[in-house]
Design an enzyme around this catalytic site. Structure first.
Site, PDB file in Angstrom:
ATOM      1  CG  ASN A  15      -1.706   1.220   1.418  1.00 38.76           C
ATOM      2  OD1 ASN A  15      -1.796   2.029   0.490  1.00 38.76           O
ATOM      3  ND2 ASN A  15      -2.320   1.384   2.588  1.00 38.76           N
ATOM      4  CD1 TRP A  16       3.607   1.059  -2.807  1.00 42.49           C
ATOM      5  CD2 TRP A  16       3.671   2.228  -4.717  1.00 42.49           C
ATOM      6  NE1 TRP A  16       4.380   0.361  -3.703  1.00 42.49           N
ATOM      7  CE2 TRP A  16       4.436   1.053  -4.879  1.00 42.49           C
ATOM      8  CE3 TRP A  16       3.564   3.103  -5.795  1.00 42.49           C
ATOM      9  CZ2 TRP A  16       5.096   0.738  -6.077  1.00 42.49           C
ATOM     10  CZ3 TRP A  16       4.214   2.799  -6.992  1.00 42.49           C
ATOM     11  CH2 TRP A  16       4.978   1.629  -7.126  1.00 42.49           C
ATOM     12  CE  LYS A  17       0.053   3.412   4.804  1.00 37.32           C
ATOM     13  NZ  LYS A  17      -0.085   3.603   6.236  1.00 37.32           N
ATOM     14  CG  HIS A 101      -5.895   1.671   5.168  1.00 34.64           C
ATOM     15  ND1 HIS A 101      -5.496   2.613   6.091  1.00 34.64           N
ATOM     16  CD2 HIS A 101      -4.835   0.849   4.982  1.00 34.64           C
ATOM     17  CE1 HIS A 101      -4.236   2.366   6.438  1.00 34.64           C
ATOM     18  NE2 HIS A 101      -3.825   1.290   5.782  1.00 34.64           N
ATOM     19  CD  GLU A 103      -3.125   5.403   6.808  1.00 42.34           C
ATOM     20  OE1 GLU A 103      -3.113   5.462   5.565  1.00 42.34           O
ATOM     21  OE2 GLU A 103      -2.161   4.964   7.480  1.00 42.34           O
ATOM     22  CD  GLU A 173      -3.511  -2.680   7.344  1.00 41.15           C
ATOM     23  OE1 GLU A 173      -2.413  -2.936   6.865  1.00 41.15           O
ATOM     24  OE2 GLU A 173      -4.128  -1.625   7.120  1.00 41.15           O
ATOM     25  N   GLY A 179       2.291   2.209  10.830  1.00 43.75           N
ATOM     26  CA  GLY A 179       3.229   3.325  10.697  1.00 43.75           C
ATOM     27  C   GLY A 179       3.917   3.717  11.998  1.00 43.75           C
ATOM     28  CB  SER A 219       5.159  -1.733  12.213  1.00 46.65           C
ATOM     29  OG  SER A 219       4.693  -0.414  12.409  1.00 46.65           O
ATOM     30  N   GLY A 240       2.845  -1.088   4.363  1.00 43.02           N
ATOM     31  CA  GLY A 240       2.835   0.336   4.064  1.00 43.02           C
ATOM     32  C   GLY A 240       4.252   0.842   3.874  1.00 43.02           C
ATOM     33  N   GLY A 241       4.808   1.428   4.945  1.00 43.78           N
ATOM     34  CA  GLY A 241       6.135   2.052   4.876  1.00 43.78           C
ATOM     35  C   GLY A 241       7.195   1.200   4.196  1.00 43.78           C
TER      36      GLY A 241
HETATM   37  C1  PEP Z   1      -0.847   0.091   6.163  1.00 43.37           C
HETATM   38  O1  PEP Z   1      -1.098   1.277   6.205  1.00 43.37           O
HETATM   39  O2  PEP Z   1      -1.600  -0.669   5.548  1.00 43.37           O
HETATM   40  C2  PEP Z   1       0.336  -0.386   6.884  1.00 43.37           C
HETATM   41  C3  PEP Z   1       0.380  -1.633   7.261  1.00 43.37           C
HETATM   42  O3  PEP Z   1       1.323   0.530   7.127  1.00 43.37           O
HETATM   43  P1  PEP Z   1       2.764   0.237   7.797  1.00 43.37           P
HETATM   44  O4  PEP Z   1       3.311  -1.004   7.173  1.00 43.37           O
HETATM   45  O5  PEP Z   1       3.570   1.468   7.448  1.00 43.37           O
HETATM   46  O6  PEP Z   1       2.540   0.093   9.256  1.00 43.37           O
END
Ligand code: PEP
Length: 266
Positions: A15-17, A101, A103, A173, A179, A219, A240-241
């Site tokens: 997920n590049w957001k 998600h 967010e 999640e 994050g 994470s 994500g990150g």
């Molecule tokens: C996400 O937003 O789906 C996610 C898992 O982010 P991160 O890996 O940065 O925690």
């Protein structure tokens, strides 16, 4: 099924957001592609922003990496300024769509009813929804984790038949792990994943529940991925990150590939 275990293919999803303009996206996807040579046992998806779906999709032609979107609207077309329909995503080359998600729930007031409509609309257009669920830190502290997850799953999947359910992907999640660099422990992840599978089994069947892939997100990185992915009910990761660096994301895919072979031969 082997020794009571369904042979679910591990799935690593990026997920590049809200990151990458076209040139950055092209560099990133080329970097990922170049490192994917021998991967064959796991499924891989990247979900870039809408504006680069087409350019990233073009890079993915004739590769094993699939394209996904980060959100979708539930109407087919019409006066919904700023929204993107499931048909538009299919037209742009998407196979998957991330829905609900945290967010989006947090910043854009998405509730379970909207999430459910989006899941239904995605399925109708033959997109595979990746339904995200997860509790906040407050909710976990108050002992409400399973109640919250139960509601998100029951409402999010209301009215979906067994055939569609079995193709679906769920992403657990925990909001407090996204994050933050603070992932769930393997025990916390396995406990929730087994719970979610059980909830799905209660309103469908054991076969369906065993077929649904449940990803962990929050994470995940090359240091914790092996342990998390080795859990019985963890079928991959939503990243994500760590998906924004080709090398790190590719390392996660390689780890998944090893775990996949181990899981199927244990
Ligand atoms: C996400 O937003 O789906 C996610 C898992 O982010 P991160 O890996 O940065 O925690």
């Amino acid at each position: 099924m082997k020794d009571g275990l369904a042979l679910r293919r591990l799935f690593i999803a990026a997920n590049w957001k809200m990151n990458t303009i076209r040139q950055e996206a092209t560099e990133l996807i080329r970097g990922i592609k170049d490192r994917m040579g021998s991967v064959s046992a796991v499924d891989i998806m990247v979900a870039p922003p809408f504006t680069v779906l087409e350019s990233v999709g073009r890079e993915l032609l004739n590769t094993r990496i699939q394209l996904g979107a980060q959100d979708v609207y539930f109407e087919k077309s019409g006066a919904y300024t700023g929204e993107i329909s499931p048909g538009m995503l299919v037209d742009a080359g998407c196979t998957y769509v991330i829905i609900g998600h945290s967010e989006r729930r947090q910043y854009f007031a998405e509730n379970d009813e909207m999430v459910n409509k989006k899941v239904m609309a995605g399925l109708k257009s033959y997109l595979v929804p990746i339904l995200c669920v997860g509790e906040s830190w407050e909710e976990r502290k108050q002992g409400k984790t399973f109640f919250v997850l139960n509601q998100q799953i029951l409402f999010g999947l209301q009215g979906i038949d067994n055939h569609d359910l079995s193709s679906l992907v769920i992403a657990y999640e925990p909001v407090w792990a996204i994050g933050t660099g603070k992932s769930a422990t393997i025990e916390q992840a396995q406990e929730v994943h087994a719970y979610l599978r059980n909830v799905i089994q209660e309103f469908s069947s054991r076969e369906v529940a065993e077929a649904v892939r449940i990803l962990y997100g929050g994470s995940m990185n090359p240091n914790n991925a092996r342990d998390l992915l080795s859990q019985r009910d963890v079928d991959g990761g939503l990243i994500g990150g760590a998906s924004l660096k080709a090398e790190t994301f590719s390392t996660l895919v390689e780890i998944a590939e090893e775990v996949q072979r181990w899981k199927h031969h244990e």
